[in-house]
Design a protein around this motif. Structure first.
Motif, PDB file in Angstrom:
ATOM      1  N   TYR A  59      21.077  35.498 -67.160  1.00 30.66           N
ATOM      2  CA  TYR A  59      21.564  35.760 -68.478  1.00 30.66           C
ATOM      3  C   TYR A  59      21.197  37.259 -68.712  1.00 30.66           C
ATOM      4  CZ  TYR A  59      21.957  30.674 -68.945  1.00 30.66           C
ATOM      5  OH  TYR A  59      22.345  29.432 -68.765  1.00 30.66           O
ATOM      6  N   LEU A  87      13.983  32.932 -74.663  1.00 30.29           N
ATOM      7  CA  LEU A  87      15.205  32.427 -73.925  1.00 30.29           C
ATOM      8  C   LEU A  87      14.823  31.587 -72.751  1.00 30.29           C
ATOM      9  CD1 LEU A  87      18.057  32.634 -73.558  1.00 30.29           C
ATOM     10  CD2 LEU A  87      18.082  34.797 -72.333  1.00 30.29           C
ATOM     11  N   LEU A  88      13.586  31.882 -72.120  1.00 25.57           N
ATOM     12  CA  LEU A  88      13.366  31.139 -70.861  1.00 25.57           C
ATOM     13  C   LEU A  88      13.035  29.711 -71.474  1.00 25.57           C
ATOM     14  CD1 LEU A  88      11.196  33.575 -68.744  1.00 25.57           C
ATOM     15  CD2 LEU A  88      13.555  32.629 -68.238  1.00 25.57           C
ATOM     16  N   GLU A  91      16.327  27.997 -72.315  1.00 22.56           N
ATOM     17  CA  GLU A  91      17.427  27.828 -71.243  1.00 22.56           C
ATOM     18  C   GLU A  91      17.810  26.374 -70.674  1.00 22.56           C
ATOM     19  OE1 GLU A  91      18.145  29.801 -66.718  1.00 22.56           O
ATOM     20  OE2 GLU A  91      16.052  29.879 -67.611  1.00 22.56           O
ATOM     21  N   SER A 125      28.610  30.826 -72.728  1.00 19.85           N
ATOM     22  CA  SER A 125      28.597  30.024 -71.538  1.00 19.85           C
ATOM     23  C   SER A 125      30.213  29.818 -71.256  1.00 19.85           C
ATOM     24  CB  SER A 125      27.913  28.677 -71.777  1.00 19.85           C
ATOM     25  OG  SER A 125      28.210  28.168 -73.090  1.00 19.85           O
ATOM     26  N   ASN A 165      27.651  34.693 -69.663  1.00 15.17           N
ATOM     27  CA  ASN A 165      26.208  34.629 -69.584  1.00 15.17           C
ATOM     28  C   ASN A 165      25.384  35.669 -70.578  1.00 15.17           C
ATOM     29  OD1 ASN A 165      26.133  32.380 -67.977  1.00 15.17           O
ATOM     30  ND2 ASN A 165      26.243  33.514 -66.433  1.00 15.17           N
TER      31      ASN A 165
END
Length: 210
Positions: A59, A87-88, A91, A125, A165
């Motif tokens: 991303y 974000l991780l 995810e 996405s 992404n």
């Protein structure tokens, strides 16, 4: 009316509600810089991230042109590790079957205004670049049945050209009575989902399924 109530000292300490499983993004603690000072102190890598985005796995997190003009937005982008940790954590909740994923990483509640503000990632996405988004979005919380649709419309300098992404950190806000405060606090990022309707991407009306 609820808005005429006096809010006691305890509630004043609850101005910021952080989701238990999410990263803190408290803009009030961000150091204020001048744009010139920021430009002078950024490393080459940080300057490239501000202008071209920051990679997190597959991303890329991007600022809009208006974000790039804001001292606070740039400082937040830099000082919060480019939202990488948030974000991780989020995810695993990204649904590749949807064109747009909206995931929450923080929440702020104002007792005085009786409004909540969600820090969210808009994630492309889909299979195409996105330069404008228009839709109605309804946040859905655990233990709260009532919520309202929020009109969302981002384009031009207010929205980056999101590649596949691509990720845009945004905020969305709606009213919520003070009685909802405790229930809102029970929600973590994974508890909050979003109903999307009347979706338009790049000016075209679409469903949210790939």
């Amino acid at each position: 009316m609820l808005k005429n109530r006096k809010i006691d000292c305890i509630l004043l300490f609850l101005l910021t509600i952080l989701l238990a499983s999410c990263q803190k993004t408290d803009l009030s603690t961000v150091t204020t810089y001048s744009i010139q000072n920021i430009e002078n102190t950024l490393t080459e890598q940080q300057n490239d991230a501000v202008n071209n985005g920051f990679k997190v796995g597959k991303y890329i997190v991007l600022l809009s042109e208006n974000n790039k003009k804001s001292e606070q937005d740039i400082a937040t982008f830099i000082e919060n590790d480019f939202f990488e940790k948030a974000l991780l954590k989020a995810e695993a909740r990204i649904d590749p079957n949807k064109k747009i994923n909206i995931l929450t990483y923080s929440m702020h509640y104002s007792p005085e205004e009786e409004r909540y503000t969600l820090g969210v990632f808009f994630i492309n996405s889909s299979k195409d670049n996105i330069n404008s988004i228009k839709m109605l979005v309804k946040p859905k919380f655990k233990n709260i049945k009532e919520s309202e649709f929020i009109n969302v419309h981002f384009e031009g300098d207010d929205f980056p050209n999101l590649p596949i992404n691509g990720v845009s950190p945004r905020t969305i806000s709606a009213s919520a009575p003070i009685e909802y405060l405790d229930k809102l606090k029970e929600n973590t990022g994974s508890d909050i989902t979003f109903e999307i309707k009347d979706l338009e991407i790049n000016g075209e009306k679409l469903g949210n399924e790939n």
